[in-house]
Design an enzyme around this catalytic site. Structure first.
Site, mmCIF file in Angstrom:
data_model
loop_
_atom_site.group_PDB
_atom_site.id
_atom_site.type_symbol
_atom_site.label_atom_id
_atom_site.label_comp_id
_atom_site.label_asym_id
_atom_site.label_seq_id
_atom_site.Cartn_x
_atom_site.Cartn_y
_atom_site.Cartn_z
ATOM 1 N N ARG A 38 0.812 -1.226 0.000
ATOM 2 C CA ARG A 38 0.000 0.000 0.000
ATOM 3 C C ARG A 38 0.839 1.266 0.000
ATOM 4 O O ARG A 38 0.303 2.370 -0.018
ATOM 5 C CB ARG A 38 -0.966 -0.017 1.183
ATOM 6 C CG ARG A 38 -2.082 -1.032 0.984
ATOM 7 C CD ARG A 38 -3.267 -0.935 1.952
ATOM 8 N NE ARG A 38 -3.192 0.059 2.973
ATOM 9 C CZ ARG A 38 -2.984 -0.158 4.277
ATOM 10 N NH1 ARG A 38 -2.813 -1.381 4.716
ATOM 11 N NH2 ARG A 38 -2.967 0.822 5.131
ATOM 12 N N ASN A 39 2.166 1.125 0.044
ATOM 13 C CA ASN A 39 3.013 2.313 -0.038
ATOM 14 C C ASN A 39 2.913 2.865 -1.456
ATOM 15 O O ASN A 39 3.014 2.132 -2.433
ATOM 16 C CB ASN A 39 4.470 1.972 0.311
ATOM 17 C CG ASN A 39 5.315 3.217 0.491
ATOM 18 O OD1 ASN A 39 5.505 3.984 -0.447
ATOM 19 N ND2 ASN A 39 5.809 3.422 1.691
ATOM 20 N N GLY A 40 2.733 4.158 -1.565
ATOM 21 C CA GLY A 40 2.525 4.790 -2.868
ATOM 22 C C GLY A 40 3.793 5.167 -3.612
ATOM 23 O O GLY A 40 3.713 5.761 -4.689
ATOM 24 N N SER A 139 5.036 8.870 1.092
ATOM 25 C CA SER A 139 4.371 7.865 0.256
ATOM 26 C C SER A 139 3.733 6.766 1.102
ATOM 27 O O SER A 139 3.009 5.927 0.588
ATOM 28 C CB SER A 139 5.375 7.247 -0.720
ATOM 29 O OG SER A 139 6.392 6.540 -0.035
#
Length: 167
Positions: A38-40, A139
């Site tokens: 889920r880190n952008g 992020s």
């Protein structure tokens, strides 16, 4: 538990260095920068580069970054931390940012991925001339603003990239 940063991802063409704080547990387990699903980070930097980096194998992602003049590292070399949140970091030891930067003759900007990275990194690098310092929204999925809002802030990084991939 003591956790340590990965080696820097750089080359002689690095124009933009993106600094996080310290890898989270998912990244440490995978031995990859920004491995939490889920880190952008990968969609965000992919948007800046106009490349679909998330679809590539990890090693290819790193090669694409380096080809466009983008490097990665962290402001913290090691620290005590339970879990992955920056707020849980204790007894941080700073990475040798100044030493790294001395070996990057093409470097034009350092971007900080999140508030902790910006706070620590700016203390170390604020007196360097000719280097843009750019604060970015984290992020991390823990930084609860939309990916599109983050992308709008991250877009400024485009002006520091190599137009053509480095050889």
């Amino acid at each position: 538990m003591t956790k340590s940063a990965f080696p820097p991802v750089i080359n002689a063409a690095t124009r933009l260095l993106i600094l996080g704080s310290l890898p989270g547990d998912a990244s440490l387990k995978a031995a990859q920068y920004y491995a939490h699903p889920r880190n952008g980070f990968w969609p965000l930097i992919g948007g800046v580069l106009d490349e679909a980096l998330t679809a590539l194998p990890y090693a290819d992602r790193l090669e694409r970054l380096k080809a466009r003049g983008v490097g990665l590292w962290d402001v913290i070399a090691s620290a005590e931390r339970s879990g992955s949140l920056d707020a849980a970091i204790r007894s941080p030891e700073a990475a040798d940012l100044r030493g790294l930067i001395k070996g990057l003759p093409q470097l034009r900007a350092v971007a900080f991925n999140g508030k902790l990275a910006a706070g620590l990194g700016r203390r170390i690098l604020s007196d360097l001339d000719g280097l843009a310092l750019v604060d970015l929204p984290s992020s991390s999925p823990a930084h609860a603003i939309s990916l599109s809002a983050k992308a709008a802030s991250w877009a400024i990084l485009g002006k520091f990239l190599l137009d053509k991939p480095a050889a």
